[in-house]
Every structure is written in C-alpha cells, then in structure tokens.
Design a protein around this motif. Structure first.
Motif, PDB file in Angstrom:
ATOM      1  N   LYS A  73      -1.880  32.477  -9.983  1.00 51.08           N
ATOM      2  CA  LYS A  73      -2.308  31.187  -9.138  1.00 51.08           C
ATOM      3  C   LYS A  73      -2.367  30.046 -10.087  1.00 51.08           C
ATOM      4  CE  LYS A  73      -5.997  29.692  -6.409  1.00 51.08           C
ATOM      5  NZ  LYS A  73      -6.225  28.594  -7.344  1.00 51.08           N
ATOM      6  N   ALA A  75      -3.725  25.801 -10.228  1.00 52.25           N
ATOM      7  CA  ALA A  75      -4.826  25.375  -9.509  1.00 52.25           C
ATOM      8  C   ALA A  75      -4.965  24.723  -8.127  1.00 52.25           C
ATOM      9  CB  ALA A  75      -5.494  24.370 -10.587  1.00 52.25           C
ATOM     10  N   THR A  76      -5.790  24.740  -7.413  1.00 53.94           N
ATOM     11  CA  THR A  76      -6.008  24.275  -5.997  1.00 53.94           C
ATOM     12  C   THR A  76      -7.081  23.299  -5.706  1.00 53.94           C
ATOM     13  OG1 THR A  76      -6.945  26.477  -5.473  1.00 53.94           O
ATOM     14  CG2 THR A  76      -4.620  25.973  -4.866  1.00 53.94           C
ATOM     15  N   THR A  78     -10.166  21.981  -3.827  1.00 52.51           N
ATOM     16  CA  THR A  78     -11.093  22.579  -2.926  1.00 52.51           C
ATOM     17  C   THR A  78     -11.481  21.149  -2.314  1.00 52.51           C
ATOM     18  OG1 THR A  78     -11.929  24.244  -4.251  1.00 52.51           O
ATOM     19  CG2 THR A  78     -13.399  23.591  -2.640  1.00 52.51           C
ATOM     20  N   ARG A  83     -11.316  14.434   0.081  1.00 53.21           N
ATOM     21  CA  ARG A  83      -9.967  14.964   0.201  1.00 53.21           C
ATOM     22  C   ARG A  83      -9.642  15.076   1.548  1.00 53.21           C
ATOM     23  NH1 ARG A  83      -7.342  15.150  -4.474  1.00 53.21           N
ATOM     24  NH2 ARG A  83      -8.346  16.322  -6.093  1.00 53.21           N
ATOM     25  N   ASN A  97     -10.171  29.841  -4.536  1.00 53.39           N
ATOM     26  CA  ASN A  97     -10.735  30.884  -5.067  1.00 53.39           C
ATOM     27  C   ASN A  97     -11.909  31.736  -4.579  1.00 53.39           C
ATOM     28  OD1 ASN A  97      -9.100  30.177  -7.441  1.00 53.39           O
ATOM     29  ND2 ASN A  97     -10.102  28.385  -7.947  1.00 53.39           N
ATOM     30  N   ALA A 288      -7.872  23.620 -21.197  1.00 54.50           N
ATOM     31  CA  ALA A 288      -6.598  23.828 -21.032  1.00 54.50           C
ATOM     32  C   ALA A 288      -6.149  25.015 -22.051  1.00 54.50           C
ATOM     33  CB  ALA A 288      -5.282  22.995 -21.266  1.00 54.50           C
ATOM     34  N   HIS A 307      -8.791  25.516 -15.574  1.00 56.00           N
ATOM     35  CA  HIS A 307      -9.051  24.073 -15.104  1.00 56.00           C
ATOM     36  C   HIS A 307      -8.583  23.793 -13.669  1.00 56.00           C
ATOM     37  CE1 HIS A 307      -4.751  23.215 -15.747  1.00 56.00           C
ATOM     38  NE2 HIS A 307      -4.937  23.543 -16.934  1.00 56.00           N
ATOM     39  N   GLY A 308      -8.989  22.471 -13.311  1.00 57.96           N
ATOM     40  CA  GLY A 308      -8.578  22.432 -11.825  1.00 57.96           C
ATOM     41  C   GLY A 308      -7.224  21.441 -11.832  1.00 57.96           C
ATOM     42  N   THR A 309      -6.731  20.737 -10.750  1.00 61.49           N
ATOM     43  CA  THR A 309      -5.683  20.255 -10.491  1.00 61.49           C
ATOM     44  C   THR A 309      -5.232  18.943 -11.359  1.00 61.49           C
ATOM     45  OG1 THR A 309      -6.437  19.041  -8.895  1.00 61.49           O
ATOM     46  CG2 THR A 309      -5.701  21.137  -8.037  1.00 61.49           C
ATOM     47  N   VAL A 310      -6.322  18.742 -12.254  1.00 63.59           N
ATOM     48  CA  VAL A 310      -6.070  17.199 -12.950  1.00 63.59           C
ATOM     49  C   VAL A 310      -5.629  16.245 -12.309  1.00 63.59           C
ATOM     50  CG1 VAL A 310      -5.659  16.946 -15.656  1.00 63.59           C
ATOM     51  CG2 VAL A 310      -5.254  19.138 -14.645  1.00 63.59           C
ATOM     52  N   ARG A 312      -6.727  13.069 -12.089  1.00 62.37           N
ATOM     53  CA  ARG A 312      -6.576  11.691 -12.602  1.00 62.37           C
ATOM     54  C   ARG A 312      -5.339  11.448 -13.349  1.00 62.37           C
ATOM     55  NH1 ARG A 312     -11.638  10.365 -16.297  1.00 62.37           N
ATOM     56  NH2 ARG A 312     -11.967  12.529 -16.137  1.00 62.37           N
ATOM     57  N   HIS A 313      -4.663  12.493 -13.805  1.00 59.04           N
ATOM     58  CA  HIS A 313      -3.382  12.652 -14.528  1.00 59.04           C
ATOM     59  C   HIS A 313      -2.280  12.340 -13.379  1.00 59.04           C
ATOM     60  CE1 HIS A 313      -4.673  14.615 -18.649  1.00 59.04           C
ATOM     61  NE2 HIS A 313      -5.617  13.937 -18.150  1.00 59.04           N
ATOM     62  N   ASN A 326      -1.888  19.096 -20.461  1.00 59.11           N
ATOM     63  CA  ASN A 326      -1.614  20.480 -21.377  1.00 59.11           C
ATOM     64  C   ASN A 326      -1.295  21.415 -20.412  1.00 59.11           C
ATOM     65  OD1 ASN A 326      -1.870  22.487 -23.339  1.00 59.11           O
ATOM     66  ND2 ASN A 326      -3.518  21.874 -24.389  1.00 59.11           N
TER      67      ASN A 326
HETATM   68  P1  NAP Z   1      -9.782  19.223 -13.639  1.00 53.38           P
HETATM   69  O1  NAP Z   1      -8.714  19.209 -13.003  1.00 53.38           O
HETATM   70  O2  NAP Z   1     -10.196  20.459 -14.557  1.00 53.38           O
HETATM   71  O3  NAP Z   1      -9.835  17.837 -14.644  1.00 53.38           O
HETATM   72  C1  NAP Z   1     -10.938  17.342 -15.433  1.00 53.38           C
HETATM   73  C2  NAP Z   1     -10.597  16.589 -16.642  1.00 53.38           C
HETATM   74  O4  NAP Z   1     -10.773  17.612 -17.639  1.00 53.38           O
HETATM   75  C3  NAP Z   1      -9.375  16.110 -16.504  1.00 53.38           C
HETATM   76  O5  NAP Z   1      -9.571  14.610 -15.993  1.00 53.38           O
HETATM   77  C4  NAP Z   1      -8.693  15.902 -18.041  1.00 53.38           C
HETATM   78  O6  NAP Z   1      -9.622  14.991 -18.789  1.00 53.38           O
HETATM   79  C5  NAP Z   1      -9.072  17.351 -18.255  1.00 53.38           C
HETATM   80  N1  NAP Z   1      -8.177  18.259 -18.180  1.00 53.38           N
HETATM   81  C6  NAP Z   1      -8.438  19.453 -17.387  1.00 53.38           C
HETATM   82  N2  NAP Z   1      -7.316  20.197 -17.505  1.00 53.38           N
HETATM   83  C7  NAP Z   1      -6.469  19.508 -18.336  1.00 53.38           C
HETATM   84  C8  NAP Z   1      -5.212  19.763 -18.887  1.00 53.38           C
HETATM   85  N3  NAP Z   1      -4.497  20.901 -18.625  1.00 53.38           N
HETATM   86  N4  NAP Z   1      -4.830  19.018 -19.969  1.00 53.38           N
HETATM   87  C9  NAP Z   1      -5.226  17.942 -20.238  1.00 53.38           C
HETATM   88  N5  NAP Z   1      -6.571  17.698 -19.808  1.00 53.38           N
HETATM   89  C10 NAP Z   1      -7.143  18.470 -18.995  1.00 53.38           C
HETATM   90  O7  NAP Z   1     -11.262  19.002 -12.812  1.00 53.38           O
HETATM   91  P2  NAP Z   1     -11.582  17.975 -11.674  1.00 53.38           P
HETATM   92  O8  NAP Z   1     -10.843  16.563 -12.019  1.00 53.38           O
HETATM   93  O9  NAP Z   1     -12.873  17.869 -11.490  1.00 53.38           O
HETATM   94  O10 NAP Z   1     -10.889  18.528 -10.242  1.00 53.38           O
HETATM   95  C11 NAP Z   1      -9.681  18.312  -9.748  1.00 53.38           C
HETATM   96  C12 NAP Z   1      -9.324  19.118  -8.668  1.00 53.38           C
HETATM   97  O11 NAP Z   1      -9.387  20.529  -9.115  1.00 53.38           O
HETATM   98  C13 NAP Z   1     -10.664  19.098  -7.410  1.00 53.38           C
HETATM   99  O12 NAP Z   1      -9.954  18.882  -6.249  1.00 53.38           O
HETATM  100  C14 NAP Z   1     -11.303  20.600  -7.625  1.00 53.38           C
HETATM  101  O13 NAP Z   1     -11.478  20.971  -6.508  1.00 53.38           O
HETATM  102  C15 NAP Z   1      -9.946  21.498  -8.312  1.00 53.38           C
HETATM  103  N6  NAP Z   1     -10.230  22.595  -9.114  1.00 53.38           N
HETATM  104  C16 NAP Z   1      -9.734  23.497  -8.966  1.00 53.38           C
HETATM  105  C17 NAP Z   1      -9.807  24.541  -9.772  1.00 53.38           C
HETATM  106  C18 NAP Z   1      -9.224  25.825  -9.295  1.00 53.38           C
HETATM  107  O14 NAP Z   1      -8.164  25.912  -8.591  1.00 53.38           O
HETATM  108  N7  NAP Z   1      -9.022  26.917 -10.455  1.00 53.38           N
HETATM  109  C19 NAP Z   1     -10.821  24.683 -10.661  1.00 53.38           C
HETATM  110  C20 NAP Z   1     -11.687  23.437 -10.733  1.00 53.38           C
HETATM  111  C21 NAP Z   1     -11.516  22.408  -9.925  1.00 53.38           C
HETATM  112  P3  NAP Z   1      -9.104  13.294 -19.023  1.00 53.38           P
HETATM  113  O15 NAP Z   1      -8.811  12.642 -17.514  1.00 53.38           O
HETATM  114  O16 NAP Z   1     -10.163  12.749 -19.709  1.00 53.38           O
HETATM  115  O17 NAP Z   1      -7.895  13.546 -19.687  1.00 53.38           O
END
Ligand code: NAP
Ligand code: MG
Length: 406
Positions: A73, A75-76, A78, A83, A97, A288, A307-310, A312-313, A326
């Motif tokens: 799977k 990342a998706t 929520t 959103r 999830n 990551a 991790h989530g869907t990142v 900001r990137h 990453n």
């Molecule tokens: P996130 O996607 O995990 O990212 C948070 C921060 O962590 C990013 O802005 C980045 O920091 C860093 N990061 C995370 N993964 C990275 C990677 N692979 N490489 C480099 N840096 C990484 O969490 P979020 O921004 O709070 O959530 C975004 C969306 O993801 C939300 O809509 C949430 O619902 C969803 N989510 C899904 C799952 C899942 O499906 N398993 C889990 C968690 C969240 P910098 O910006 O400082 O570079």
C-alpha cells in the motif's frame, strides 16, 4: 540476467496520493517492471476515487488481501475539512488504513532501516527498536458525542443472551465531549500472539506497556491477556532462547526506552503505537527509513510506508520544482510484499530479487553516499550535496543492475 522473474499469483496493489503516488509509480516503472513480470491486482485509493466509489474501493482492496494473502500500500490522504474543500469531496471519508486494519485485524510491525551513516538521535541506542502496533479498535473505532449543555451519560451493553449492563459517566457539568471505545479479547490475543511470535523469530525481548493502574478494566484486560498468552504458550520457548517478556506501565516504559540500548520489540496499543512508532523512527533517522508490515492472525499480510503522502513536497513538485523526497520506505513496502509472495509461493528468484533491491538501496546511501535531503542533513560524516528523488532512484537502479549481473 535472462528474462524477467515470474510470479505465480498476484499481490494486491493499493495506489495512493500526492508525492507518494508520484514516487510509487516511479519505483514500479524503474525498479520493478524491467525485472519482474509483476502481477498485481490494482486498486486506486486516490482520494478522488475513494470519493467517487463512496469508499467502496477501500473495502474491495482490503477484501482482496483476504483473497490473495499479500498486499502493498502507498500512503493515502485521510481527509479532514481542508481536504474536503481541496478535492471537492462528498465528505470526510474515514482513514483507509483504519478501514483496512479493521477488516484484516492484526498487528503492524515497524522497524527502523538502520544505515551506518545515520546515528540514532538517542546516543544510547545501538540496536533497532521494533514497535508492534495493535491495529484494531480503541479510539480508531470509537463513537463520540459533542454535547452543549450539562447532562448525564451512560454506557450500556446488551449481550446476545439479553444480559445487559450499564455504567454512568461522572456528572457532565457543561458543554463538552464524550467518547466510547472498545476492543475484543480475540483481537488482543491475536496481538499478543503475533508479538510473542515475532520476538521469537527475531530472538529479542518483548515489552508490553499500558496504564492498568488508571484504566483498571480496559488496560488491565490487555495486561492479563498478554500474561496468559505468555504463561500458556511462550514461556518455555522464551526461556530456551534466553529472551524475556516484560510488562511496564506506559510512562515507565517511555523512560526505559530512552535509557535502553535498543534491541527489543515494543508491543503498543493502537494509539501508543501510532505515536511512538513515529517518535522511534524519527529518532532512528527518518520516517522514510522505516518498514511497516501488518501480520493478521489469519496469515494475511500488508506492507506500506509508515509516513504520509508528503504533502508539502507535492505542492513544490506541482510547481515544477525538483523534490528530494526519500523513496526508501516505499521501495521497502514493495520488496517486503514481493518477498512475502515469494516465500508463500516458493519463488526463490523473487525473494532473491527483493533482497538485492533492498541492498541496492542500502549501498546507495552507505557506499555511494547518495542521499535525499532528509538523511543528508543527518549524515555522519556530512555530505555536501543531496540528490533529487529521481537521482536517488537512478542510483538504486544502477546498484541493482550491478548486483543482478553479478
Ligand atoms: P507526512 O506526509 O509523513 O510528512 C510530514 C513531513 O515529514 C514532511 O513534510 C517531510 O518533512 C517529512 N517526510 C515524510 N516522509 C518523507 C520522505 N519520504 N522523505 C522526506 N521527508 C519526508 O505527514 P503529513 O504531511 O502530516 O501528512 C500528509 C498526508 O498524509 C495527510 O493527508 C495524512 O492524512 C496522510 N498520512 C497518511 C499516512 C498513511 O497512509 N500511512 C500516514 C500518515 C499521514 P519536510 O517537509 O520538513 O521535508
Ligand atoms: Mg501515525
């Protein structure tokens, strides 16, 4: 290598959102499809498709894992109120999830991917700490009420046989919120069982922590089930291997975790596992650099990135900027899923390929010192320049080809 590696049965592929969706297809295209005759049953969990199908696609994907045994799977999102606006959704669909874990039940194991150039933030830690997260119930399947005046509330239970039981909440003195949560003994037993089995497989101690001093019915149930499963099924085997089971109060466990040198499995209730796996993984380097694998009591398996869907990137990517996200955890989601498929179906080539791909990632970081920004900034010795996601994947590909040719 001559010809592509064959698969006999497909795995369930769940596509996702934003930056991880972009990388998911890049990983597939560059690191898998050229080498493996990839068989997947594809489910598009993009938030718009979940919306379009009234979330049916998520249920179908989870049920497909029950049929095929193995899933991977991406990342998706929520959805929250923002959103809903951003994607013009009908409503705030529940966490995929959460839905999937509710259907499959089971325990999620999150283990750091340790690389020599990144030292844990906690300097005592020498060995990995693996978090086992119970993937069922508690606040993830709770019911709640927001109330706007003083009043009263109770929890009432009605058994199938007609037996009923009620408990009153303390007096509700004004506007506020209330929550009702539950768990099922069978699921807790499955969680305990999976944790003891995993500890035996990895030959590590097992810790379980909760708050039974305060939560005298709820957490006490977890503690008692762990004790019983240990005493009746695993005590002898643990003694033989020289490993131990420890129960701690959760606050005591936290301070012990920090003072430890690592090298154990930490079984956490659903919410604790959600929170502490992020803490542990971040302290080991990066979200990551973490594998996340769900094992269900029936033997179903699902791997994902923790991790989530990142987001900001992704917004930067949409503006045409090169991003340095990453892809390691996404690659490992695929390799672990393929490895599992290969082990179940007796496909040594597939297992071997998956291990080579993981090694190619490790060599990219450790030997070539090619890193994305999240770990470049942590690297010791420091690296002067970080690469984009595309450059990272290209180096992994080069290393993979070298090892496949050898
Ligand atoms: P996130 O996607 O995990 O990212 C948070 C921060 O962590 C990013 O802005 C980045 O920091 C860093 N990061 C995370 N993964 C990275 C990677 N692979 N490489 C480099 N840096 C990484 O969490 P979020 O921004 O709070 O959530 C975004 C969306 O993801 C939300 O809509 C949430 O619902 C969803 N989510 C899904 C799952 C899942 O499906 N398993 C889990 C968690 C969240 P910098 O910006 O400082 O570079
Ligand atoms: Mg989380």
């Amino acid at each position: 290598m001559t010809g592509k590696i064959e698969m006999s049965r497909p795995i369930v592929e769940m596509d996702g959102d934003e930056m991880t969706r972009v990388l998911w297809s890049s990983v597939k295209e560059n690191l898998l499809l050229p080498y493996v005759n990839l068989k997947t049953e594809y489910y598009d969990l993009h938030v718009s498709n979940r919306d379009k199908t009234e979330d049916r696609v998520t249920f179908d994907a989870a049920n497909a894992v029950k049929r095929l045994g193995v899933g991977v799977k991406c990342a998706t999102i929520t959805p929250n109120a923002e959103r809903v606006k951003e994607y013009n959704l009908k409503k705030e669909w529940p966490s995929p999830n959460g839905t999937i874990r509710k259907i499959l039940d089971g325990t999620v194991f999150r283990a750091p991917i340790m690389v020599s150039s990144v030292q844990p933030a906690v300097r005592y830690w020498k060995k990995p700490i693996i978090v086992a997260r119970h993937a069922f119930g508690d606040i993830y399947d709770g019911v709640a009420i927001r109330f706007n005046e003083p009043g009263s509330a109770e929890i009432s239970y009605k058994g199938r046989s007609g037996k009923d039981e009620k408990v009153k909440y303390p007096e509700l003195k004004g506007p506020g919120v209330l929550l009702g949560i539950y768990n099922i003994d069978k699921s807790i037993e499955g969680f305990a069982d999976a944790s003891f089995k995993y500890a035996i497989m990895k030959k590590t101690d097992l810790w379980f922590a909760a708050k039974d001093t305060i939560s005298k019915v709820y957490d006490a149930d977890f503690k008692e089930i762990f004790r019983r499963v240990y005493e009746t099924k695993y005590k002898e085997e643990f003694a033989k291997l020289g490993i131990n089971y420890y129960y701690y109060l959760i606050d005591d466990a936290i301070s012990r975790v920090i003072r430890s040198e690592g090298g154990f499995l930490w079984a956490c209730k659903n919410y604790d596992g959600d929170v502490f796996s992020d803490m542990v993984s971040t302290a080991f380097g990066s979200l990551a650099l973490m594998t996340s694998e769900l094992f269900s009591p029936e033997g179903y398996y699902l791997s994902e990135a923790a991790h989530g869907t990142v987001q900001r990137h992704y917004y930067r990517y949409l503006k045409g900027e090169k991003v340095s996200t990453n892809p390691t955890a996404l690659i490992f989601a695929w390799t672990r899923g393929l490895m599992r498929r290969g082990e179940i179906d007796g496909l040594n080539d597939l297992v071997d390929f998956s291990k080579k791909l993981e090694n190619a990632v490790l060599n990219t970081i450790e030997k070539d010192k090619v890193m994305t920004q999240d770990i470049a900034k942590l690297s010791e010795p420091p690296v002067s320049k970080y690469v984009t996601s595309d450059e990272f994947i290209a180096t992994v590909k080069k290393n993979l080809e070298k090892s496949l040719a050898a």
